[in-house]
Design a protein around this motif. Sequence first.
Motif, PDB file in Angstrom:
ATOM      1  N   ASN A  54      12.568  -3.042   2.847  1.00  0.00           N
ATOM      2  CA  ASN A  54      12.232  -4.106   1.904  1.00  0.00           C
ATOM      3  C   ASN A  54      10.854  -3.775   1.343  1.00  0.00           C
ATOM      4  OD1 ASN A  54      11.354  -6.385   0.584  1.00  0.00           O
ATOM      5  ND2 ASN A  54      12.174  -7.819   2.095  1.00  0.00           N
ATOM      6  N   SER A  55      10.834  -3.131   0.156  1.00  0.00           N
ATOM      7  CA  SER A  55       9.578  -2.603  -0.374  1.00  0.00           C
ATOM      8  C   SER A  55       8.541  -3.681  -0.569  1.00  0.00           C
ATOM      9  CB  SER A  55       9.832  -1.880  -1.699  1.00  0.00           C
ATOM     10  OG  SER A  55      10.646  -0.752  -1.506  1.00  0.00           O
ATOM     11  N   ARG A  56       8.951  -4.839  -1.072  1.00  0.00           N
ATOM     12  CA  ARG A  56       7.984  -5.909  -1.281  1.00  0.00           C
ATOM     13  C   ARG A  56       7.326  -6.308   0.038  1.00  0.00           C
ATOM     14  NH1 ARG A  56      11.891  -7.826  -4.986  1.00  0.00           N
ATOM     15  NH2 ARG A  56      11.104  -8.069  -7.127  1.00  0.00           N
ATOM     16  N   PHE A  57       8.133  -6.477   1.052  1.00  0.00           N
ATOM     17  CA  PHE A  57       7.630  -6.899   2.358  1.00  0.00           C
ATOM     18  C   PHE A  57       6.739  -5.825   2.969  1.00  0.00           C
ATOM     19  CE2 PHE A  57       8.265  -7.374   7.019  1.00  0.00           C
ATOM     20  CZ  PHE A  57       7.652  -8.610   7.171  1.00  0.00           C
ATOM     21  N   TRP A  58       7.218  -4.576   2.949  1.00  0.00           N
ATOM     22  CA  TRP A  58       6.453  -3.472   3.518  1.00  0.00           C
ATOM     23  C   TRP A  58       5.090  -3.324   2.841  1.00  0.00           C
ATOM     24  CZ3 TRP A  58       8.556   1.687   5.588  1.00  0.00           C
ATOM     25  CH2 TRP A  58       9.586   1.462   6.510  1.00  0.00           C
ATOM     26  N   LEU A  59       5.057  -3.480   1.534  1.00  0.00           N
ATOM     27  CA  LEU A  59       3.852  -3.174   0.762  1.00  0.00           C
ATOM     28  C   LEU A  59       2.835  -4.305   0.739  1.00  0.00           C
ATOM     29  CD1 LEU A  59       3.197  -0.566  -1.056  1.00  0.00           C
ATOM     30  CD2 LEU A  59       5.514  -0.701  -0.123  1.00  0.00           C
ATOM     31  N   LEU A  60       3.126  -5.447   1.356  1.00  0.00           N
ATOM     32  CA  LEU A  60       2.230  -6.595   1.238  1.00  0.00           C
ATOM     33  C   LEU A  60       0.757  -6.269   1.536  1.00  0.00           C
ATOM     34  CD1 LEU A  60       4.361  -9.549   2.691  1.00  0.00           C
ATOM     35  CD2 LEU A  60       3.613  -9.232   0.322  1.00  0.00           C
ATOM     36  N   PRO A  61       0.421  -5.511   2.598  1.00  0.00           N
ATOM     37  CA  PRO A  61      -1.005  -5.230   2.848  1.00  0.00           C
ATOM     38  C   PRO A  61      -1.589  -4.153   1.933  1.00  0.00           C
ATOM     39  CG  PRO A  61       0.279  -5.203   4.901  1.00  0.00           C
ATOM     40  CD  PRO A  61       1.256  -5.138   3.759  1.00  0.00           C
ATOM     41  N   VAL A  62      -0.741  -3.357   1.256  1.00  0.00           N
ATOM     42  CA  VAL A  62      -1.240  -2.183   0.539  1.00  0.00           C
ATOM     43  C   VAL A  62      -2.176  -2.535  -0.612  1.00  0.00           C
ATOM     44  CG1 VAL A  62      -0.552  -0.198  -0.876  1.00  0.00           C
ATOM     45  CG2 VAL A  62       0.611  -0.664   1.290  1.00  0.00           C
ATOM     46  N   PRO A  63      -1.856  -3.491  -1.511  1.00  0.00           N
ATOM     47  CA  PRO A  63      -2.829  -3.806  -2.564  1.00  0.00           C
ATOM     48  C   PRO A  63      -4.141  -4.348  -2.021  1.00  0.00           C
ATOM     49  CG  PRO A  63      -0.991  -5.366  -2.591  1.00  0.00           C
ATOM     50  CD  PRO A  63      -0.603  -4.255  -1.681  1.00  0.00           C
ATOM     51  N   LEU A  64      -4.112  -4.944  -0.825  1.00  0.00           N
ATOM     52  CA  LEU A  64      -5.349  -5.409  -0.213  1.00  0.00           C
ATOM     53  C   LEU A  64      -6.234  -4.241   0.210  1.00  0.00           C
ATOM     54  CD1 LEU A  64      -3.856  -8.273   2.002  1.00  0.00           C
ATOM     55  CD2 LEU A  64      -5.160  -8.540  -0.123  1.00  0.00           C
ATOM     56  N   MET A  65      -5.633  -3.070   0.452  1.00  0.00           N
ATOM     57  CA  MET A  65      -6.400  -1.866   0.789  1.00  0.00           C
ATOM     58  C   MET A  65      -6.906  -1.144  -0.457  1.00  0.00           C
ATOM     59  SD  MET A  65      -3.844  -0.226   3.639  1.00  0.00           S
ATOM     60  CE  MET A  65      -2.832  -1.276   4.669  1.00  0.00           C
ATOM     61  N   LEU A  66      -6.101  -1.163  -1.514  1.00  0.00           N
ATOM     62  CA  LEU A  66      -6.426  -0.377  -2.705  1.00  0.00           C
ATOM     63  C   LEU A  66      -7.367  -1.086  -3.660  1.00  0.00           C
ATOM     64  CD1 LEU A  66      -2.911   1.115  -3.617  1.00  0.00           C
ATOM     65  CD2 LEU A  66      -4.779   2.222  -2.375  1.00  0.00           C
ATOM     66  N   PHE A  67      -7.195  -2.389  -3.820  1.00  0.00           N
ATOM     67  CA  PHE A  67      -7.938  -3.120  -4.843  1.00  0.00           C
ATOM     68  C   PHE A  67      -9.088  -3.894  -4.201  1.00  0.00           C
ATOM     69  CE2 PHE A  67      -3.777  -2.227  -6.515  1.00  0.00           C
ATOM     70  CZ  PHE A  67      -4.060  -1.770  -7.795  1.00  0.00           C
ATOM     71  N   VAL A  68     -10.101  -3.146  -3.795  1.00  0.00           N
ATOM     72  CA  VAL A  68     -11.269  -3.704  -3.124  1.00  0.00           C
ATOM     73  C   VAL A  68     -12.504  -3.431  -3.979  1.00  0.00           C
ATOM     74  CG1 VAL A  68     -10.321  -3.505  -0.794  1.00  0.00           C
ATOM     75  CG2 VAL A  68     -11.545  -1.578  -1.792  1.00  0.00           C
ATOM     76  N   ALA A  69     -13.621  -4.023  -3.580  1.00  0.00           N
ATOM     77  CA  ALA A  69     -14.863  -3.857  -4.347  1.00  0.00           C
ATOM     78  C   ALA A  69     -15.741  -2.746  -3.796  1.00  0.00           C
ATOM     79  CB  ALA A  69     -15.643  -5.175  -4.350  1.00  0.00           C
ATOM     80  N   GLN A  70     -15.303  -2.059  -2.751  1.00  0.00           N
ATOM     81  CA  GLN A  70     -16.159  -1.100  -2.065  1.00  0.00           C
ATOM     82  C   GLN A  70     -16.582   0.078  -2.944  1.00  0.00           C
ATOM     83  OE1 GLN A  70     -14.247   0.227   1.480  1.00  0.00           O
ATOM     84  NE2 GLN A  70     -14.685  -1.621   2.613  1.00  0.00           N
ATOM     85  N   ASN A  71     -15.653   0.592  -3.750  1.00  0.00           N
ATOM     86  CA  ASN A  71     -15.977   1.787  -4.525  1.00  0.00           C
ATOM     87  C   ASN A  71     -16.513   1.426  -5.914  1.00  0.00           C
ATOM     88  OD1 ASN A  71     -13.468   0.803  -5.211  1.00  0.00           O
ATOM     89  ND2 ASN A  71     -12.594   2.802  -5.687  1.00  0.00           N
ATOM     90  N   TYR A  72     -17.499   0.514  -5.927  1.00  0.00           N
ATOM     91  CA  TYR A  72     -18.009  -0.008  -7.203  1.00  0.00           C
ATOM     92  C   TYR A  72     -18.673   1.075  -8.043  1.00  0.00           C
ATOM     93  CZ  TYR A  72     -22.614  -0.064  -4.965  1.00  0.00           C
ATOM     94  OH  TYR A  72     -23.770   0.306  -4.324  1.00  0.00           O
ATOM     95  N   LEU A  73     -19.285   2.085  -7.418  1.00  0.00           N
ATOM     96  CA  LEU A  73     -19.888   3.165  -8.205  1.00  0.00           C
ATOM     97  C   LEU A  73     -18.826   3.909  -9.005  1.00  0.00           C
ATOM     98  CD1 LEU A  73     -22.591   4.730  -5.844  1.00  0.00           C
ATOM     99  CD2 LEU A  73     -22.961   3.405  -7.919  1.00  0.00           C
ATOM    100  N   LEU A  74     -17.659   4.122  -8.400  1.00  0.00           N
ATOM    101  CA  LEU A  74     -16.554   4.740  -9.115  1.00  0.00           C
ATOM    102  C   LEU A  74     -15.974   3.781 -10.141  1.00  0.00           C
ATOM    103  CD1 LEU A  74     -13.676   6.910  -7.780  1.00  0.00           C
ATOM    104  CD2 LEU A  74     -13.116   4.797  -8.966  1.00  0.00           C
ATOM    105  N   THR A  75     -15.728   2.548  -9.744  1.00  0.00           N
ATOM    106  CA  THR A  75     -15.103   1.565 -10.630  1.00  0.00           C
ATOM    107  C   THR A  75     -15.839   1.441 -11.949  1.00  0.00           C
ATOM    108  OG1 THR A  75     -14.320   0.305  -8.714  1.00  0.00           O
ATOM    109  CG2 THR A  75     -14.394  -0.858 -10.815  1.00  0.00           C
ATOM    110  N   PHE A  76     -17.174   1.507 -11.902  1.00  0.00           N
ATOM    111  CA  PHE A  76     -17.975   1.269 -13.099  1.00  0.00           C
ATOM    112  C   PHE A  76     -18.675   2.528 -13.607  1.00  0.00           C
ATOM    113  CE2 PHE A  76     -17.755  -2.843 -10.848  1.00  0.00           C
ATOM    114  CZ  PHE A  76     -17.049  -3.548 -11.814  1.00  0.00           C
ATOM    115  N   THR A  77     -18.070   3.692 -13.364  1.00  0.00           N
ATOM    116  CA  THR A  77     -18.541   4.946 -13.963  1.00  0.00           C
ATOM    117  C   THR A  77     -17.334   5.658 -14.543  1.00  0.00           C
ATOM    118  OG1 THR A  77     -20.273   5.094 -12.260  1.00  0.00           O
ATOM    119  CG2 THR A  77     -19.841   7.072 -13.581  1.00  0.00           C
ATOM    120  N   ALA A  78     -17.312   5.815 -15.854  1.00  0.00           N
ATOM    121  CA  ALA A  78     -16.113   6.323 -16.531  1.00  0.00           C
ATOM    122  C   ALA A  78     -15.688   7.679 -15.997  1.00  0.00           C
ATOM    123  CB  ALA A  78     -16.360   6.385 -18.042  1.00  0.00           C
TER     124      ALA A  78
END
Length: 565
Positions: A118-142
């Motif tokens: 069940n891909s939806r169920f399996w993937l529930l924690p994954v966006p919480l790992m990927l879409f974080v604020a930690q890599n802000y230097l990368l996020t805001f440098t083209a």
Amino acid sequence: MKLFTNRYLQTALLILPIAVFFVYFFALRYNIPWFDEYENIPYFLQRFVDARSVSEGLDALLKPNNEHRVLYARLVVYAQYLLTGGLSFSGLMLWGNLGLVLIFGLLYRSTSSLEGANSRFWLLPVPLMLFVAQNYLLTFTAIYTLQYLAIIVLVLLTFFVLAYDRPGSFAGALGLGALATFSMGNGILLWPAGAAMLLIRRRWLWLGIWLVFGAVCIWLYFLNYPVQQGNAEGFAYVLAHPIQTLAGFFIFAGSLFDFFPAWTVERRSALPLLAGLAVVGVLAWWLVRVVFRKEANRSHFETFLTGVALFLLANMALIAFFRIRFYFGMVLHSSYRTYSMVLWAVGYLALLSLLKPQTRQRLVPVLWGLFLFVNVLTYVTYVPEAVVRRKHMQGLTFNQQHNQIGLGGTHNSPLARWIIELDSTMRVRNWHTLPNPAITPDETRLLLDSVGRAQLGPRIATSFRLLDQPGYFNLESDAPGYRVGMNEGTYVVFWPSDGRKAAYVMFAEPRKPTGKNPFARPNGWLTSMPKGLLPPGRYDIGLFETTPAGSRLVRTDQTATVLAK
């Protein structure tokens, strides 16, 4: 637990972290180039557009930046130019960050190939790992999003296609692999990782073609390549510090659990070290079970994850081995954090694939709760760092606009003069202009001559300390109540004492915690003004205090002197 089985709720829980991330992105983005971006974006575009032959155009596309060729990034820059007629650095950031959505989509599609998953169920924690604020230097440098993040996207896309085990897919993977190779030096590592995928598939002919084609790509990558020094020193450091290097690798792998960027590197490293041991241990166990089989592996999911895991681990080892000799804290560097984020997503899916269905059903909600905590905490602790970074960039942009120095190089250096020239080129060709105003609508009131400064009133005795150090003036205040927000904070101002109508500014960031409590910051602020930004001479020091209600300009009793070299 039954709540998590609702498909609508699952979809909402998958989308919500992505939506929050892009709200954060749009709130803090800025349209400002920085340092290396001048070479990779406007300088490349100028050379490519003005190329008088195919060979000149190819040279512009493939000329290395430091040790990396960045073909994908330059293709994206040219595509933006064709579509819009100009350059938007915030637009390039947006395109680069959308790569996280593609990574998530590829992981989602791969799990859907598993029988009974069940891909939806399996993937529930994954966006919480990927879409974080930690890599802000990368996020805001083209350029970081189009290089460090893009190479992960390109490699995952290559392996996703390769794992389909069809002749057409194999041919497509060869093409994508070539693009990835020329889009960052680390892309070379996809060839051995892809070879492992074909090995477990027992595709011997394809394996031979893959290795030969990869060898040709690597040879072409290094053809007419400027020699880079330092590998010998890197190996020597590893041999002299094997334990520290190994620890650096595990800390890097577990850096998703680096929650408190204001702490010292030593204090920050403990939890990532333990987390790194855990995730690498899980992946090693999973890889042994997948790779060492007698029969050919026909699972798209397992083949895909094998290549991705090997590529990520090899990259982390490479960075740990050849970067920490400069500074051990590089393993916790924000711009590298995406490797750890994706590694944890892969390790999590690998672990789930080993468990019985009943165990998975119980574990997924627990892990979702854990990574929800991780995700929220990163926004609490890293968004303030991103805000400070944004305000630093605004101050440097003010300096670049009014003093022609700030976004790269030192005063009157060849790099500084080159950046002035590129800014002029972008402005004349109507490609891009620096944001104006850079800080506040009334920022031009900073540009005072000696008469204007006298009209500010008497000099105010200040409590901040000024320390004259080699290369920098360090300033630190203990004043209580200092706050930083999107429209709030203080800039230290250096006015030339010779009466010139000029001002050099540097943002004052909150002081770092000194104790174990990461939220207990001391009163006041600190900043460092590089002497390289200032022409020789004597400077009066002031404060530009900004709030949502307006701004206040203060002339202090402090002065500083930059000696001529």
